[in-house]
Design a protein around this motif. Structure first.
Motif, mmCIF file in Angstrom:
data_model
loop_
_atom_site.group_PDB
_atom_site.id
_atom_site.type_symbol
_atom_site.label_atom_id
_atom_site.label_comp_id
_atom_site.label_asym_id
_atom_site.label_seq_id
_atom_site.Cartn_x
_atom_site.Cartn_y
_atom_site.Cartn_z
ATOM 1 N N ALA A 73 0.830 -1.204 0.000
ATOM 2 C CA ALA A 73 0.000 0.000 0.000
ATOM 3 C C ALA A 73 0.867 1.259 0.000
ATOM 4 C CB ALA A 73 -0.932 -0.008 1.216
ATOM 5 N N HIS A 74 1.959 1.236 0.751
ATOM 6 C CA HIS A 74 2.839 2.400 0.807
ATOM 7 C C HIS A 74 3.582 2.602 -0.518
ATOM 8 C CE1 HIS A 74 2.061 1.870 5.097
ATOM 9 N NE2 HIS A 74 2.529 3.092 5.286
ATOM 10 N N LEU A 75 4.015 1.513 -1.140
ATOM 11 C CA LEU A 75 4.670 1.632 -2.444
ATOM 12 C C LEU A 75 3.703 2.159 -3.495
ATOM 13 C CD1 LEU A 75 6.801 -1.654 -2.451
ATOM 14 C CD2 LEU A 75 7.700 0.686 -2.491
ATOM 15 N N ASP A 76 2.464 1.687 -3.453
ATOM 16 C CA ASP A 76 1.449 2.203 -4.384
ATOM 17 C C ASP A 76 1.299 3.709 -4.230
ATOM 18 O OD1 ASP A 76 0.944 -0.340 -5.335
ATOM 19 O OD2 ASP A 76 -0.832 -0.670 -4.086
ATOM 20 N N GLU A 77 1.302 4.172 -2.992
ATOM 21 C CA GLU A 77 1.153 5.608 -2.730
ATOM 22 C C GLU A 77 2.334 6.401 -3.289
ATOM 23 O OE1 GLU A 77 0.654 8.642 1.116
ATOM 24 O OE2 GLU A 77 0.352 6.476 1.372
ATOM 25 N N ILE A 78 3.530 5.879 -3.120
ATOM 26 C CA ILE A 78 4.719 6.569 -3.631
ATOM 27 C C ILE A 78 4.660 6.714 -5.142
ATOM 28 C CG2 ILE A 78 7.223 6.365 -3.954
ATOM 29 C CD1 ILE A 78 7.290 4.854 -1.246
ATOM 30 N N TYR A 79 4.378 5.620 -5.830
ATOM 31 C CA TYR A 79 4.397 5.639 -7.289
ATOM 32 C C TYR A 79 3.253 6.463 -7.873
ATOM 33 C CZ TYR A 79 8.116 2.162 -7.181
ATOM 34 O OH TYR A 79 9.311 1.523 -6.971
ATOM 35 N N ALA A 80 2.103 6.413 -7.216
ATOM 36 C CA ALA A 80 0.973 7.221 -7.693
ATOM 37 C C ALA A 80 1.297 8.706 -7.579
ATOM 38 C CB ALA A 80 -0.286 6.883 -6.893
ATOM 39 N N ALA A 81 1.910 9.106 -6.469
ATOM 40 C CA ALA A 81 2.252 10.518 -6.266
ATOM 41 C C ALA A 81 3.313 10.969 -7.268
ATOM 42 C CB ALA A 81 2.744 10.730 -4.839
ATOM 43 N N ALA A 82 4.314 10.125 -7.510
ATOM 44 C CA ALA A 82 5.377 10.482 -8.456
ATOM 45 C C ALA A 82 4.828 10.633 -9.866
ATOM 46 C CB ALA A 82 6.477 9.419 -8.420
ATOM 47 N N GLN A 83 3.986 9.709 -10.277
ATOM 48 C CA GLN A 83 3.433 9.753 -11.635
ATOM 49 C C GLN A 83 2.529 10.961 -11.817
ATOM 50 O OE1 GLN A 83 1.223 6.234 -12.889
ATOM 51 N NE2 GLN A 83 2.004 6.534 -14.952
ATOM 52 N N ALA A 84 1.694 11.240 -10.815
ATOM 53 C CA ALA A 84 0.784 12.389 -10.914
ATOM 54 C C ALA A 84 1.542 13.709 -10.987
ATOM 55 C CB ALA A 84 -0.166 12.397 -9.709
ATOM 56 N N ALA A 85 2.763 13.730 -10.446
ATOM 57 C CA ALA A 85 3.552 14.958 -10.419
ATOM 58 C C ALA A 85 4.489 15.087 -11.615
ATOM 59 C CB ALA A 85 4.359 15.013 -9.123
ATOM 60 N N GLY A 86 4.408 14.163 -12.576
ATOM 61 C CA GLY A 86 5.255 14.257 -13.765
ATOM 62 C C GLY A 86 6.529 13.462 -13.686
ATOM 63 N N GLY A 87 6.653 12.588 -12.672
ATOM 64 C CA GLY A 87 7.824 11.725 -12.569
ATOM 65 C C GLY A 87 7.626 10.428 -13.328
ATOM 66 N N ASN A 88 8.674 9.645 -13.390
ATOM 67 C CA ASN A 88 8.640 8.358 -14.105
ATOM 68 C C ASN A 88 8.863 7.223 -13.110
ATOM 69 O OD1 ASN A 88 8.675 9.886 -16.645
ATOM 70 N ND2 ASN A 88 10.845 10.216 -16.180
ATOM 71 N N PRO A 89 7.794 6.575 -12.645
ATOM 72 C CA PRO A 89 7.958 5.507 -11.658
ATOM 73 C C PRO A 89 8.424 4.198 -12.287
ATOM 74 C CG PRO A 89 5.629 5.829 -12.154
ATOM 75 C CD PRO A 89 6.379 6.876 -12.929
ATOM 76 N N TYR A 90 9.316 3.510 -11.588
ATOM 77 C CA TYR A 90 9.791 2.187 -12.010
ATOM 78 C C TYR A 90 9.582 1.226 -10.843
ATOM 79 C CZ TYR A 90 11.663 4.389 -16.143
ATOM 80 O OH TYR A 90 11.775 5.075 -17.333
ATOM 81 N N ASP A 91 8.469 0.530 -10.905
ATOM 82 C CA ASP A 91 8.060 -0.377 -9.839
ATOM 83 C C ASP A 91 8.727 -1.733 -10.064
ATOM 84 O OD1 ASP A 91 6.779 -1.980 -8.004
ATOM 85 O OD2 ASP A 91 4.761 -1.256 -8.476
ATOM 86 N N MET A 92 9.584 -2.139 -9.155
ATOM 87 C CA MET A 92 10.372 -3.356 -9.335
ATOM 88 C C MET A 92 9.788 -4.573 -8.614
ATOM 89 S SD MET A 92 12.750 -2.855 -11.414
ATOM 90 C CE MET A 92 12.625 -1.357 -12.395
ATOM 91 N N ARG A 93 8.594 -4.460 -8.086
ATOM 92 C CA ARG A 93 8.021 -5.602 -7.373
ATOM 93 C C ARG A 93 7.834 -6.810 -8.287
ATOM 94 N NH1 ARG A 93 3.150 -2.451 -4.373
ATOM 95 N NH2 ARG A 93 3.445 -1.095 -6.184
ATOM 96 N N GLU A 94 7.282 -6.596 -9.456
ATOM 97 C CA GLU A 94 7.039 -7.714 -10.375
ATOM 98 C C GLU A 94 8.355 -8.240 -10.954
ATOM 99 O OE1 GLU A 94 4.554 -8.625 -14.497
ATOM 100 O OE2 GLU A 94 3.951 -6.959 -13.194
ATOM 101 N N VAL A 95 9.261 -7.331 -11.267
ATOM 102 C CA VAL A 95 10.552 -7.738 -11.842
ATOM 103 C C VAL A 95 11.312 -8.627 -10.865
ATOM 104 C CG1 VAL A 95 12.820 -6.894 -12.566
ATOM 105 C CG2 VAL A 95 10.747 -5.727 -13.347
ATOM 106 N N LEU A 96 11.431 -8.192 -9.626
ATOM 107 C CA LEU A 96 12.168 -8.963 -8.628
ATOM 108 C C LEU A 96 11.392 -10.211 -8.214
ATOM 109 C CD1 LEU A 96 13.518 -6.020 -6.440
ATOM 110 C CD2 LEU A 96 14.820 -7.438 -8.020
#
Length: 383
Positions: free
Chosen positions: A164-187
């Motif tokens: 839940a906390h990782l979801d919050e981080i990536y959602a905030a970064a993307q909404a602000a114009g950042g490029n999120p790279y979520d490594m949960r599935e990769v790892l």
């Protein structure tokens, strides 16, 4: 003399206790005091200076400091730690000193919660950084081993809802114009491989490689050619989780690094005068010590610059997880700036400006990002 003997006979337990207490006091006074514990891989508390102001202080009063000093400098401290660990293992406990005993010899740092207000400030600061530099900031917050390797945890082990906390981080970064790279599935796709150390909280060079491979592929960058560089392995690594838990019979880890000729320049502004120390990207002598991971990038430094073989430049805002990831970037950039906000008061924007960086990569482990007390003030505002 007869009276003393009669007193001893009347109060034997009290006499034994008194002798023990006096003997231990003398032993404590004579016992050598240490600045650092190799076993625990941390600095030990030193004797605090006494003052009336420190006694009445509400923030870290003298008695609290002195109690920490006594605990850290107690005679035979390493032996007591070993004894406690052996006792915990003999009782078949699944946790010791905030470390879970997992399957296949894995030790997991226990993460039951975070300071939610601090976490929220760091998420807001990250969003602000992305807004100030739209499209320029990549965000990679590495999930903990206890999330990726959750099947190796003890049954029903309590823990934070990290997803839940990782979801919050990536959602905030993307909404602000950042490029999120979520490594949960990769790892997670490589959870059966050696991607996290068993005895340490960091990922291995292999785990960092899978993240780098996914990130570089998404950015259209050529991959670092591991077959063209000699891979060196160092055995006998016991990491931070082992230092805390000391479970008997744990197999040590193996560190792998790529022996690259690229130079690393570390900034030193001690005393107000800025100087640079240029040398290899590894502190080879640290591979011979207990804290072998410290060899990557010659440890955690406020600001350093790595010479690459590619084009353009990138600033990596990071914790120590990035130290085994960054060597792969020499394939892609001519200049790689590296800043650890825990050791500087300078703002991220200031580093971007003075290095003229084309891209920013925010690369932290989840636990450090959530707990960092410097990120909000260093990254959240322009400077």
């Amino acid at each position: 003399m007869k009276k003393i003997w009669q007193t001893c006979k009347a109060y034997p337990i009290a006499i034994v206790f008194f002798v023990f207490l006096m003997g231990f006091s003398v032993l404590y006074a004579l016992w050598p005091k240490r600045a650092h514990s190799e076993l625990e891989n941390r600095d030990l508390a030193q004797k605090p200076a006494f003052s009336i102001a420190s006694v009445v202080s509400k923030q870290n009063p003298w008695m609290v400091q002195y109690e920490a000093y006594v605990k850290d400098q107690i005679a035979f401290r390493d032996g007591w730690i070993d004894l406690k660990s052996y006792a915990e293992a003999a009782l078949l406990k699944t946790e010791n000193n905030d470390v879970y005993y997992g399957e296949d010899g894995y030790l997991f740092k226990q993460l039951l919660g975070v300071d939610e207000s601090r976490f929220a400030r760091n998420v807001t600061a990250l969003a602000n950084l992305c807004e100030r530099h739209p499209g320029m900031v990549d965000v990679m917050i590495v999930p903990s081993a206890s999330l990726v390797l959750k099947d190796k945890l003890p049954a029903n082990a309590p823990g934070l809802d990290e997803n839940a906390h990782l979801d919050e981080i990536y959602a905030a970064a993307q909404a602000a114009g950042g490029n999120p790279y979520d490594m949960r599935e990769v790892l997670g796709a490589h959870a059966d491989e050696y991607i996290y150390y068993r005895t340490d909280h960091h990922w291995t060079a292999q785990g960092a490689w899978y993240a780098y491979e996914a990130w570089a592929g998404a950015n259209g960058l050529p991959l670092f050619d591991r077959s063209a560089v000699p891979a060196v392995t160092v055995d006998g690594f016991y990491g931070t989780n082992y230092s805390r838990a000391r479970k008997p019979g744990i197999q040590p880890d193996t560190i792998t690094y790529y022996d690259l000729p690229n130079t690393l320049s570390v900034e030193d502004n001690a005393g107000g005068e800025v100087t640079w120390e240029t040398g290899p990207m590894y502190e080879y002598s640290d591979f011979e010590t207990r804290d072998k991971y410290r060899a990557f990038l010659r440890g955690n430094n406020a600001y350093s610059v790595l010479e690459g073989n590619g084009e353009g430049s990138i600033l990596v805002v990071k914790d120590s997880y990035a130290n085994s990831f960054i060597p792969y970037l020499v394939e892609n950039y001519a200049q790689i700036g590296i800043v650890d906000l825990r050791y500087t008061v300078e703002k991220v924007d200031s580093f971007i400006q003075r290095g003229g960086y084309d891209k920013v990569l925010v690369l932290y482990s989840f636990s450090t990002f959530a707990e960092d007390t410097n990120f909000a003030s260093r990254a959240g505002v322009a400077g």
